[in-house]
Design an enzyme around this catalytic site. Sequence first.
Site, PDB file in Angstrom:
ATOM      1  N   ASP A 164     -15.852 -32.303   0.795  1.00 59.19           N
ATOM      2  CA  ASP A 164     -13.730 -31.904   0.556  1.00 59.19           C
ATOM      3  C   ASP A 164     -14.499 -30.269   1.514  1.00 59.19           C
ATOM      4  O   ASP A 164     -15.657 -29.526   1.569  1.00 59.19           O
ATOM      5  CB  ASP A 164     -13.995 -31.540  -0.915  1.00 59.19           C
ATOM      6  CG  ASP A 164     -12.158 -31.293  -1.092  1.00 59.19           C
ATOM      7  OD1 ASP A 164     -11.574 -30.535  -0.187  1.00 59.19           O
ATOM      8  OD2 ASP A 164     -11.168 -31.431  -2.123  1.00 59.19           O
ATOM      9  N   GLU A 215     -12.388 -33.377   5.164  1.00 59.17           N
ATOM     10  CA  GLU A 215     -11.618 -32.423   5.069  1.00 59.17           C
ATOM     11  C   GLU A 215     -11.120 -31.425   6.363  1.00 59.17           C
ATOM     12  O   GLU A 215     -10.535 -29.847   5.636  1.00 59.17           O
ATOM     13  CB  GLU A 215     -10.370 -32.216   3.535  1.00 59.17           C
ATOM     14  CG  GLU A 215     -10.661 -33.131   2.742  1.00 59.17           C
ATOM     15  CD  GLU A 215     -10.253 -32.893   1.552  1.00 59.17           C
ATOM     16  OE1 GLU A 215      -9.529 -32.126   1.355  1.00 59.17           O
ATOM     17  OE2 GLU A 215     -10.087 -33.519   0.714  1.00 59.17           O
ATOM     18  N   PRO A 272     -10.078 -30.379   9.360  1.00 60.11           N
ATOM     19  CA  PRO A 272      -9.046 -29.514   9.736  1.00 60.11           C
ATOM     20  C   PRO A 272      -8.152 -29.285   8.734  1.00 60.11           C
ATOM     21  O   PRO A 272      -6.602 -28.605   9.174  1.00 60.11           O
ATOM     22  CB  PRO A 272      -8.295 -31.213  10.542  1.00 60.11           C
ATOM     23  CG  PRO A 272      -9.420 -32.401  10.449  1.00 60.11           C
ATOM     24  CD  PRO A 272     -10.174 -31.586   9.526  1.00 60.11           C
ATOM     25  N   ASP A 308      -2.614 -32.926   0.138  1.00 60.11           N
ATOM     26  CA  ASP A 308      -2.726 -33.846  -1.298  1.00 60.11           C
ATOM     27  C   ASP A 308      -1.591 -34.753  -0.880  1.00 60.11           C
ATOM     28  O   ASP A 308      -0.491 -34.467  -1.053  1.00 60.11           O
ATOM     29  CB  ASP A 308      -3.913 -33.534  -2.396  1.00 60.11           C
ATOM     30  CG  ASP A 308      -4.744 -32.545  -2.374  1.00 60.11           C
ATOM     31  OD1 ASP A 308      -5.279 -32.396  -1.226  1.00 60.11           O
ATOM     32  OD2 ASP A 308      -5.135 -32.329  -3.766  1.00 60.11           O
TER      33      ASP A 308
HETATM   34  C1  GLA Z   1      -8.660 -31.514  -2.717  1.00 61.29           C
HETATM   35  C2  GLA Z   1      -8.725 -32.239  -2.386  1.00 61.29           C
HETATM   36  C3  GLA Z   1      -8.007 -33.853  -2.994  1.00 61.29           C
HETATM   37  C4  GLA Z   1      -9.235 -34.213  -4.141  1.00 61.29           C
HETATM   38  C5  GLA Z   1      -9.233 -33.051  -5.057  1.00 61.29           C
HETATM   39  C6  GLA Z   1      -9.878 -32.791  -5.923  1.00 61.29           C
HETATM   40  O1  GLA Z   1      -7.414 -30.937  -3.551  1.00 61.29           O
HETATM   41  O2  GLA Z   1      -7.750 -32.109  -0.751  1.00 61.29           O
HETATM   42  O3  GLA Z   1      -8.076 -35.001  -2.250  1.00 61.29           O
HETATM   43  O4  GLA Z   1     -10.324 -34.187  -3.672  1.00 61.29           O
HETATM   44  O5  GLA Z   1      -9.736 -31.635  -4.045  1.00 61.29           O
HETATM   45  O6  GLA Z   1     -10.570 -31.989  -6.548  1.00 61.29           O
END
Ligand code: GLA
Length: 417
Positions: free
Chosen positions: A167, A200, A202, A228
Amino acid sequence: MAAMTAAGRRALRRWALALAALAAAAAALDNGVARTPPMGWLHWERFLCGTDCAADPRRCVSEQLFMEMADAMASEGWKDAGYEYVCIDDCWMAPARDERGRLQPDPKRFPSGIRKLADHVHSKGLKLGVYSDVGNKTCAGFPGSYNHYELDAQTFASWGVDLLKFDGCNFGTLELLAEGYRNMSLALNKTGRSIVYSCEWPLYLRPVQQPNYTEIKQYCNHWRNFLDVSDSWSSIKSILDWTAIHQDSIVKIAGPGGWNDPDMLVIGNFGLSWNQAVTQMAMWAIMAAPLFMSNDLRDISPEAKWLLQNKEVIAINQDPLGKQGYRITKDNNFELWEKPLSGRAHAVAVLNRQEIGGPRNFTFSLTFLGNGLACNPTCSVRQVLPTSRDWGFHNWVSSLSVEVNPTGTVLLKVVAL
Ligand code: GLA
């Protein structure tokens, strides 16, 4: 200079194509995994950050949850359908690193440790994924990997981890964000273990800078571009709209080894109607998306299971040509998408975006598909979703009319003959 013969021109063209294919292959992260979009299960959307196992033992983020999910995956046909990775998301860690600086799981919720969990998952013929963050804290505030990329990669490899979701919360500066994603990729490769690297990058970069997808693909096996997913039709729509609006820059980059990730499948939960679930499955197949379900496999309806395990849809997603599909037109609240497949075939999706009234007919000419080549000179057409059905043989000037429910999708496979 003598004019080149037709055979010479053909040979030259074959060489040029082979060279182009080589160049494209070299551009992907060279770790041997994710040659087709990875498939599995990821805890986040359905189970979030439940840490109180005393209050909610069945739904908290614990080794029991992942063991039960792995058992269900192996015994209920998920593994046979292609779902392979059982993935832990945020909130698995203890609040601090151990005395040697290594990440450690929360001892109450993962008393056996991740190595044991990996052993259990592997004993079922499945693979294990874990989660960390490029910054010094994860999105939920657990320890992140900043300053510890090598050590964390080694720790994950020593546990037998097969996928890392990395992340981008709390990344600091843009330089640190890029450096972190690159360094973790190199550190994972250095372990010698094949570990799918899910980024994650980009998503966190885009608000300030256009992502360089050529570079991202050299380091990551798949990458999130957009917000998300949540358990709602509005979320699915926003992901589809974002993808179509940006298709000119993101579709061409996807291919074996590197995929755009529109986030988890939420089919089998609470927020999508049947037609909307069909749309998510059909469109995630068209988008060559990694297929990570986030639902409760211990308690899922036969309909959701049928849809998620549908072999013909999964074959479209997993097609070895590895091309992401795109929207061809948007007209009168219908969207027409296609995905080139191997064997002179195309997957075609007709999505009815109208949210009032009943089923509507969409009529289109087969010359629209595959730049006029999808049904040239003739083709067979098969409907895959919402029900399977043969539409027989057609020729390139034929029109096809399909009836599509509000918010639903008709998914077809067209094979040129
Ligand atoms: C971000 C990610 C999600 C998830 C949460 C966990 O928002 O984009 O997919 O992994 O963190 O805290």
